[in-house]
Structures are given as structure tokens and as C-alpha cells.
Design a protein around this motif. Sequence first.
Motif, PDB file in Angstrom:
ATOM      1  N   CYS A   1      78.934  39.469 117.550  1.00 40.73           N
ATOM      2  CA  CYS A   1      77.644  38.852 117.202  1.00 40.73           C
ATOM      3  C   CYS A   1      76.626  39.063 118.321  1.00 40.73           C
ATOM      4  N   TYR A   2      77.116  38.952 119.558  1.00 38.09           N
ATOM      5  CA  TYR A   2      76.227  39.186 120.699  1.00 38.09           C
ATOM      6  C   TYR A   2      75.697  40.616 120.687  1.00 38.09           C
ATOM      7  N   VAL A   3      76.590  41.595 120.497  1.00 38.71           N
ATOM      8  CA  VAL A   3      76.179  42.993 120.493  1.00 38.71           C
ATOM      9  C   VAL A   3      75.211  43.269 119.347  1.00 38.71           C
ATOM     10  N   ALA A   4      75.445  42.649 118.188  1.00 41.33           N
ATOM     11  CA  ALA A   4      74.561  42.867 117.040  1.00 41.33           C
ATOM     12  C   ALA A   4      73.169  42.274 117.269  1.00 41.33           C
ATOM     13  N   GLY A   5      73.090  41.217 118.101  1.00 42.09           N
ATOM     14  CA  GLY A   5      71.796  40.577 118.328  1.00 42.09           C
ATOM     15  C   GLY A   5      70.980  41.199 119.441  1.00 42.09           C
ATOM     16  N   VAL A   6      71.613  41.965 120.313  1.00 42.30           N
ATOM     17  CA  VAL A   6      70.916  42.566 121.462  1.00 42.30           C
ATOM     18  C   VAL A   6      69.714  43.411 121.043  1.00 42.30           C
ATOM     19  N   PRO A   7      69.812  44.276 119.997  1.00 38.21           N
ATOM     20  CA  PRO A   7      68.673  45.151 119.666  1.00 38.21           C
ATOM     21  C   PRO A   7      67.443  44.421 119.132  1.00 38.21           C
ATOM     22  N   VAL A   8      67.588  43.171 118.664  1.00 42.65           N
ATOM     23  CA  VAL A   8      66.444  42.486 118.042  1.00 42.65           C
ATOM     24  C   VAL A   8      65.303  42.335 119.039  1.00 42.65           C
ATOM     25  N   SER A   9      65.575  41.677 120.172  1.00 38.75           N
ATOM     26  CA  SER A   9      64.523  41.514 121.186  1.00 38.75           C
ATOM     27  C   SER A   9      64.208  42.846 121.849  1.00 38.75           C
ATOM     28  N   GLY A  10      65.228  43.703 121.980  1.00 34.77           N
ATOM     29  CA  GLY A  10      65.004  45.008 122.611  1.00 34.77           C
ATOM     30  C   GLY A  10      64.018  45.863 121.840  1.00 34.77           C
ATOM     31  N   ILE A  11      64.140  45.873 120.512  1.00 30.57           N
ATOM     32  CA  ILE A  11      63.221  46.663 119.689  1.00 30.57           C
ATOM     33  C   ILE A  11      61.801  46.142 119.813  1.00 30.57           C
ATOM     34  N   LEU A  12      61.649  44.821 119.757  1.00 26.66           N
ATOM     35  CA  LEU A  12      60.307  44.234 119.864  1.00 26.66           C
ATOM     36  C   LEU A  12      59.663  44.569 121.209  1.00 26.66           C
ATOM     37  N   LEU A  13      60.437  44.459 122.280  1.00 25.90           N
ATOM     38  CA  LEU A  13      59.890  44.757 123.605  1.00 25.90           C
ATOM     39  C   LEU A  13      59.628  46.253 123.780  1.00 25.90           C
TER      40      LEU A  13
END
Length: 356
Positions: A39-51
Motif C-alpha cells: 500500500c505504501y509503494v502504491a501511494g508513493v507516486p500520487v504526491s510524486g506525480i503532482l510535484l
Amino acid sequence: MDRRQVFLITLGLWLGTMAAFASIGAASASGMLHPWYLCYVAGVPVSGILLSLVLQAGIRRLETRSLTARWIRLIPLLLVIVVIQAAIDQWFYELMREVFGRKPTGEYMRAVALNVAVYIWVFVIQALIFELIAAMDRAARNARNAEDAREAARAAQIEALRNELNPHMLFNTFNGLSSLVLSGRNAEAEMLLERLSTYMRACLDGADAALVTLAEEIELVEAYLAIESVRFASTPDVRIDCPDDLAEAAVPRLILQPLVENALKYAVHPSRGAASVTVRAARDSGRLRLTVEDTGTGAGAVPPGTGRGLSIVSRRLETLFGADASVNAGRDESGFRVDMLLPLNAVALESTARPH
């Protein structure tokens, strides 16, 4: 590059990052990833993509600046983005551990510092990719602008020939040449023929160079004036003021001739030689100012036909230089004046060698 393409590239970069994190986690867990870590790995790209999109928007906003000036402003933005992503990453890491009933690591700040070391490489690589994409876009845009400029130059050349080298003008020119030869003034006839040849070669030249030196453009104007002196049996009163230090300045081919033509046609010839035309070049706040003005008319509307020539001039300058160039025209108490502002040697001159 449109926003959809940028988003897809950003998504691909972060999916690759997520895969790298998953591989690291699998290696440390002997091949078995815990649900909380997935779940942690799946959530990492969310903020990364926005930034990443914020970083890409910053690069696009600063793309008109030089590379050094752009990165002086991008580095602080990049560092802020890295710190934010590192903090969000560790916060989400701790949250997933807590949600799945695991103990917190208790090393939040140390983990954030380690994340900064990881993410600075991730975002620097992305920034370099975005820079490469922006450079490719600029190159494609410049290629399109160069082609548009060449087409506009060709159109202007054809328009100049259509307006000037008409059968009546050619008849008068060759009739004048014949008179000079018959009267034994062969040197003058040879000079006039050379000027006519120079003018026609410049107009019909198939070279793709959209820019020439100011000295060459003035030489073309002088060749045109020599032709006019034959047509009207008198030398037009045209004064040219070009400082020596501006002789090599880059100007669009055939940018002055249409304006001189309008001034002669609508001011000098109707006044039977009582009016004059001045062509002037000068520096103006680091740019080149070209002025064509006559003393043959007072305040009033733009002379008929002048608007078309000004429109062609404006379109060519806009195609070549964009917002860095401008054209202003209008009447004053003494006559009509056209001012052009364009970059001073901002564009490298293409080969302008003339045939001999």
C-alpha cells in the motif's frame, strides 16, 4: 508537447520509481512483500506525480530565460519539492505501518533525511528529462518559425517584383539605358545596368537566408533608387543615415524597400520632388531601430496602398522575432513615419554571399 504527453511521461517515471522501491522491499523481506508495504509503494507516486507536474510547470514558465538563469531559479524550487516529497513519503510510510498494526519506526527525521538523498536524484533526473523535452520543443518551434520566415520573405520578394518590375517600369528602364548608350554615356549605362541586375538578383535569389546585413539591405535600396531615377528622369531625394557600427546588423531581406517605395509613390512623386525621404538606423535600448519617414504629407489618413505594405512588414517581423519586434506608423506635422524595432544581432546571420 501537450499536457497529456507530459502526464504520461511523468506517470511512467513514477511507475518506474515505484517498481524500484518494490524491488528493494522484496529484497529486504526475502521476496515476500507485506500488505502495508504494498500500500505504501502504491501511494508513493500520487504526491510524486503532482510535484513533478509542478516542477515541469516551473521549467515551462522559465523556458524563455537562459539555461543558467533558469536553473538559478529552478534549484530552490527543486529542493523544496524534494523535501516535501521526502516528508510525505515518510509520513505515509508510518501511516501504513500504523494502519496495519505495526509499530512506528521512531526515526522520522532521520528517515526524511535519507529520503531527501534518494528523491533529489529522482527529481533531478526528471528535471533533465523535462529540459530535454523543452529543448526539443523549442527546436521544433524554431524550425517552424524559420520556415514561416522563409515563406514570408519569398512572398515579399514576389510582391515587390509584382509591384515594381512591371512592363511599364522595365520599358522606361531599358529606354533610359538605350538613351545613355546612344549618347555615349556608356559608364552610366553600365552602372545602371549593374544596379538593375543587383536589384533583380536580390529579389529573385533562391537562397533561403531570411536575414541580410543592414549594409546589404541599404545597397538594395540604393539599387532600387537608381532604377527610380531612370523612370522619373531625376534622382529622388532619399537620405540614408546608417552608422558604420550597425552595418553588419541582421535585418530581414527586403524590409526597407517596400517602405521607401511607398514614401516615393505617395509623398515624393506627387510633390514633384519637393518632398524628401529619410532612412535611418540607430540603437535604441539595446535594439535596432529602423525609421523611414517622408516630408511630403501632413496629418491625415494612411495613404492608399500603404496599409498593405505595412501589413507585410509587420507579419514578417512577427514571424522572425515574435514579440521582440514591433512596427509603429503614423503621420506627424511634416509627413508619414514608420518605426521598426527589432533585436540587434539577436539571430545569427545565415550565409548571404552574393553571386559575382
